[in-house]
Design a protein around this motif. Structure first.
Motif, PDB file in Angstrom:
ATOM      1  N   THR A 109       0.837  -1.209   0.000  1.00 56.48           N
ATOM      2  CA  THR A 109       0.000   0.000   0.000  1.00 56.48           C
ATOM      3  C   THR A 109       0.867   1.253   0.000  1.00 56.48           C
ATOM      4  O   THR A 109       2.093   1.183  -0.100  1.00 56.48           O
ATOM      5  CB  THR A 109      -0.908   0.010   1.238  1.00 56.48           C
ATOM      6  OG1 THR A 109      -0.101   0.252   2.401  1.00 56.48           O
ATOM      7  CG2 THR A 109      -1.643  -1.320   1.400  1.00 56.48           C
ATOM      8  N   ALA A 110       0.228   2.391   0.151  1.00 60.54           N
ATOM      9  CA  ALA A 110       0.937   3.673   0.177  1.00 60.54           C
ATOM     10  C   ALA A 110       1.480   4.010   1.558  1.00 60.54           C
ATOM     11  O   ALA A 110       1.947   5.130   1.784  1.00 60.54           O
ATOM     12  CB  ALA A 110       0.004   4.787  -0.289  1.00 60.54           C
ATOM     13  N   ALA A 111       1.449   3.050   2.487  1.00 59.51           N
ATOM     14  CA  ALA A 111       1.866   3.350   3.862  1.00 59.51           C
ATOM     15  C   ALA A 111       3.310   3.828   3.935  1.00 59.51           C
ATOM     16  O   ALA A 111       3.615   4.822   4.609  1.00 59.51           O
ATOM     17  CB  ALA A 111       1.670   2.114   4.746  1.00 59.51           C
ATOM     18  N   ALA A 112       4.233   3.147   3.255  1.00 61.24           N
ATOM     19  CA  ALA A 112       5.649   3.521   3.334  1.00 61.24           C
ATOM     20  C   ALA A 112       5.899   4.914   2.754  1.00 61.24           C
ATOM     21  O   ALA A 112       6.551   5.756   3.404  1.00 61.24           O
ATOM     22  CB  ALA A 112       6.517   2.479   2.651  1.00 61.24           C
ATOM     23  N   PRO A 113       5.413   5.234   1.522  1.00 59.30           N
ATOM     24  CA  PRO A 113       5.602   6.594   1.022  1.00 59.30           C
ATOM     25  C   PRO A 113       4.982   7.653   1.924  1.00 59.30           C
ATOM     26  O   PRO A 113       5.557   8.734   2.115  1.00 59.30           O
ATOM     27  CB  PRO A 113       4.918   6.563  -0.352  1.00 59.30           C
ATOM     28  CG  PRO A 113       4.937   5.140  -0.762  1.00 59.30           C
ATOM     29  CD  PRO A 113       4.821   4.351   0.495  1.00 59.30           C
ATOM     30  N   LEU A 114       3.827   7.360   2.502  1.00 62.91           N
ATOM     31  CA  LEU A 114       3.185   8.332   3.383  1.00 62.91           C
ATOM     32  C   LEU A 114       4.004   8.566   4.639  1.00 62.91           C
ATOM     33  O   LEU A 114       4.141   9.706   5.105  1.00 62.91           O
ATOM     34  CB  LEU A 114       1.782   7.859   3.755  1.00 62.91           C
ATOM     35  CG  LEU A 114       0.628   8.413   2.924  1.00 62.91           C
ATOM     36  CD1 LEU A 114      -0.680   7.759   3.338  1.00 62.91           C
ATOM     37  CD2 LEU A 114       0.526   9.923   3.057  1.00 62.91           C
ATOM     38  N   LEU A 115       4.552   7.507   5.201  1.00 59.97           N
ATOM     39  CA  LEU A 115       5.376   7.663   6.396  1.00 59.97           C
ATOM     40  C   LEU A 115       6.647   8.454   6.090  1.00 59.97           C
ATOM     41  O   LEU A 115       7.069   9.299   6.885  1.00 59.97           O
ATOM     42  CB  LEU A 115       5.725   6.289   6.973  1.00 59.97           C
ATOM     43  CG  LEU A 115       4.586   5.598   7.738  1.00 59.97           C
ATOM     44  CD1 LEU A 115       4.899   4.131   7.946  1.00 59.97           C
ATOM     45  CD2 LEU A 115       4.345   6.301   9.074  1.00 59.97           C
ATOM     46  N   MET A 116       7.273   8.185   4.938  1.00 54.50           N
ATOM     47  CA  MET A 116       8.466   8.942   4.576  1.00 54.50           C
ATOM     48  C   MET A 116       8.106  10.398   4.329  1.00 54.50           C
ATOM     49  O   MET A 116       8.841  11.315   4.738  1.00 54.50           O
ATOM     50  CB  MET A 116       9.112   8.333   3.332  1.00 54.50           C
ATOM     51  CG  MET A 116      10.503   8.880   3.053  1.00 54.50           C
ATOM     52  SD  MET A 116      11.663   8.519   4.402  1.00 54.50           S
ATOM     53  CE  MET A 116      13.020   9.611   4.007  1.00 54.50           C
ATOM     54  N   HIS A 117       6.969  10.633   3.675  1.00 56.57           N
ATOM     55  CA  HIS A 117       6.503  12.006   3.459  1.00 56.57           C
ATOM     56  C   HIS A 117       6.255  12.694   4.799  1.00 56.57           C
ATOM     57  O   HIS A 117       6.651  13.851   4.993  1.00 56.57           O
ATOM     58  CB  HIS A 117       5.217  11.973   2.627  1.00 56.57           C
ATOM     59  CG  HIS A 117       4.558  13.308   2.460  1.00 56.57           C
ATOM     60  ND1 HIS A 117       5.080  14.310   1.678  1.00 56.57           N
ATOM     61  CD2 HIS A 117       3.413  13.814   3.007  1.00 56.57           C
ATOM     62  CE1 HIS A 117       4.294  15.372   1.728  1.00 56.57           C
ATOM     63  NE2 HIS A 117       3.271  15.100   2.530  1.00 56.57           N
ATOM     64  N   ALA A 118       5.616  11.989   5.728  1.00 53.64           N
ATOM     65  CA  ALA A 118       5.342  12.567   7.046  1.00 53.64           C
ATOM     66  C   ALA A 118       6.634  12.905   7.774  1.00 53.64           C
ATOM     67  O   ALA A 118       6.743  13.960   8.421  1.00 53.64           O
ATOM     68  CB  ALA A 118       4.498  11.600   7.871  1.00 53.64           C
ATOM     69  N   ALA A 119       7.638  12.008   7.674  1.00 56.59           N
ATOM     70  CA  ALA A 119       8.919  12.281   8.333  1.00 56.59           C
ATOM     71  C   ALA A 119       9.579  13.526   7.762  1.00 56.59           C
ATOM     72  O   ALA A 119      10.085  14.387   8.507  1.00 56.59           O
ATOM     73  CB  ALA A 119       9.845  11.071   8.191  1.00 56.59           C
TER      74      ALA A 119
END
Length: 589
Positions: A109-119
């Motif tokens: 899913t998009a979880a990893a890109p979203l977490l990196m974006h959030a960081a």
């Protein structure tokens, strides 16, 4: 992926238990990086000080990422490499991103890109400019694709080999928006974003002030809101312009609106020359200081140029030099323990190498409010290498006194340029009028790059009238010092752990205690009361996400600022304030 909204948040106590268990499942059992622990939990010495960001969908936690800020003074990488082996760990603006982890069922899913974006957003919101990370060598292509670069070091932890990676926050953000922008934009409306910064950066990448105008209405359909909003997030004057200014603007507004101004603003140049005792050939005009900064820096600097900025400093300078021109920019770090003063000896040592094409000094500084004496600046310039040009921004100099200006030196030296806005000191922010002072040949070259009609007719008329009434403004500047001290004292009474710092300009700084609410949370909560303050966090990691700048307003609006801060702190820090032997401190500097 289910119907529940995808949520991004900082970790709760319950999240931490899941994080420690997930870390054990992935890094001990799945990857063999750590030994299996009978408790089924994995944590380390940074836990409790670092920040975990969590992605969840309803009750299902999808993944997390850890961010370690520089003010902790230690990183996970310190366990593997010395500071001599990896010098970047000594940088004050370096954040460590680590253990980006997604549960197996959510890895597609998009979880990893979203977490990196959030960081990246969390780091940028705290003034971070660089990141360091350890990337598994078997996933190296993925890390390189998002813009991280090899640092030339590898480390081994258990059965796993890692490559040390670094990157600049602006470049990583741009790469992420380019690579995942469509996905992120699609998710923006779906994500329950509970972090204390905006989901996406501003289009130009520069965090300007002035959010208060969004409450008034940028379409100008609800201008009556201006009477309800306290705009303490920008440093506009609390007082109206001089009576002569108001009179000239009211005399024939229809004529002013339809009439082209003098092509070169000759009358305004003449008035500045007389008021400041400067030859007109040393002057160049602009529609505000930003106009002059963009024009002059674009003329002088290239991506090969090296620039020294103080840190913290007015954000427009980093934006123009780093993002617009692409210069090589170094920071001269100011120190809280030195009351944010510029240490002349340290600065002289930093400049003496001769590697800088331009040194920028905002004096008094925004956002610290600190002022460097003219005599000290003159000595610094005299001792500096001849190839180094000094840009001195004197937008707030009136609060320190006109004798502190370096305009006279700038008029005769090719090494110094003084930029002066008429906006803040003369209550003309809406008019957009500014000038710089430079040696005649330098000024002439900049005038040649100036388009005709650089300053509007209303602005020229207003600026001329303002310069003709120095007594009015000197009285208002004097009153500003009184209002600032009263505001500082009232804010200091709110909480014994809040630090209030005032200096010489028309603003002060409020710093929240470590472990308390972030500056962004305080700013957001105050907006519920139509009081707008400026979160200083994006300007510098030296503020640790805890500092707010507050513009001085009149007595009534200052009272609203204090009331809003009191209400916000009651919400953000419920319960009685901790008992301490000393009350909140006010530093008059």
């Amino acid at each position: 992926m289910g119907c529940a909204p995808l949520q991004l948040r900082t970790a709760t106590p319950d999240d931490l238990e899941w994080i420690f268990e997930a870390r054990h499942r992935v890094y001990a059992q799945e990857l063999g990086q750590h030994a299996v622990d009978p408790t089924g939990r994995l944590s380390d010495g940074l836990d409790g000080d670092n920040v975990y960001l969590v992605a969840a969908r309803g009750p299902d936690r999808m993944g997390f990422v850890s961010v370690t800020p520089p003010w902790l003074g230690r990183y996970a990488l310190d366990k593997y490499l010395t500071r001599d082996e990896l010098p970047v760990l000594n940088d004050d603006d370096l954040f460590e991103v680590r253990i980006l982890t997604v549960e197996p069922r959510w890895r597609a899913t998009a979880a990893a890109p979203l977490l990196m974006h959030a960081a990246l957003r969390w780091i940028a919101a705290r003034g971070g400019r660089k990141v360091v990370a350890m990337g598994r060598t078997d996933l190296l292509d993925m890390y390189l694709a998002v813009g991280l670069r090899r640092a030339g070091r590898t480390v081994r932890s258990g059965a796993v080999t890692f490559e040390v990676l670094t990157g600049r926050v602006t470049e990583l953000t741009q790469r992420a928006m380019s690579r995942y922008g469509t996905t992120l934009e699609r998710l923006r409306s779906e994500v329950d974003w509970r972090l204390d910064m905006a989901f996406a950066p501003r289009p130009d990448g520069c965090e300007h002030g002035g959010a208060s105008f969004t409450a008034i209405g940028t379409d100008f359909r609800t201008l009556h809101r201006r009477r309800q909003v306290v705009a303490a997030d920008v440093l506009d004057a609390w007082f109206p312009p001089a009576p002569g200014v108001r009179a000239v603007l009211a005399e024939d507004p229809a004529w002013m609106a339809r009439t082209s101004p003098p092509t070169g603003a000759e009358g305004l140049l003449s008035e500045i020359s007389a008021a400041r005792a400067l030859p007109t050939e040393t002057l160049a005009l602009g529609a505000g200081s930003s106009d002059l900064i963009f024009r002059a820096f674009g003329h002088w600097l290239t991506p090969e140029s090296r620039v020294l900025l103080t840190d913290p400093c007015y954000g427009e300078y980093a934006h123009v030099t780093e993002r617009v021109i692409g210069c090589r920019v170094d920071r001269f770090r100011l120190r809280r323990e030195e009351n944010w003063r510029i240490d002349p000896g340290r600065l002289s040592a930093a400049v003496e190498s001769g590697r800088y094409d331009l040194v920028v000094i905002v004096n008094p500084n925004n956002p610290t409010g600190r002022h460097v004496r003219a005599a000290e600046l003159r000595s610094l310039v005299a001792a500096a290498p001849s190839r180094t040009r000094w840009w001195v921004d004197e937008a707030y100099l009136g609060y320190a006194g006109p004798s502190e200006s370096l305009a006279g030196l700038a008029a005769t030296s090719e090494r110094v340029v003084v930029c002066t806005s008429l906006s803040k000191m003369y209550a003309l922010s809406g008019m957009r009028a500014a000038y710089l002072v430079a040696e005649p040949d330098v000024a002439a070259r900049l005038r040649r790059r100036t388009p005709p009609w650089p300053v509007s007719l209303p602005a020229q008329l207003a600026a001329v009238a303002a310069l003709r009434d120095p007594a009015y403004y000197e009285d208002r500047w004097s009153r500003t010092h009184v209002l600032r001290s009263e505001l500082a004292a009232a804010l200091a009474e709110l909480d014994p752990e809040v630090e209030v710092e005032e200096a010489v300009a028309n603003f002060l700084t409020l710093t929240l205690p470590p472990g308390g609410p972030s500056a962004a949370r305080l700013v957001t909560e105050c907006r519920r009361h139509d009081v707008y303050l400026r979160d200083l966090s994006p300007l510098s990691p030296l503020y640790q996400g805890r500092a707010v700048r507050i513009a001085v307003k009149d007595t009534a609006e200052n009272a609203r600022i204090v009331a809003a801060c009191r209400a916000a702190l009651a919400v953000l820090r419920p319960g009685p304030a901790p008992v301490r032997s000393t009350r909140a401190s006010v530093h008059a500097r």
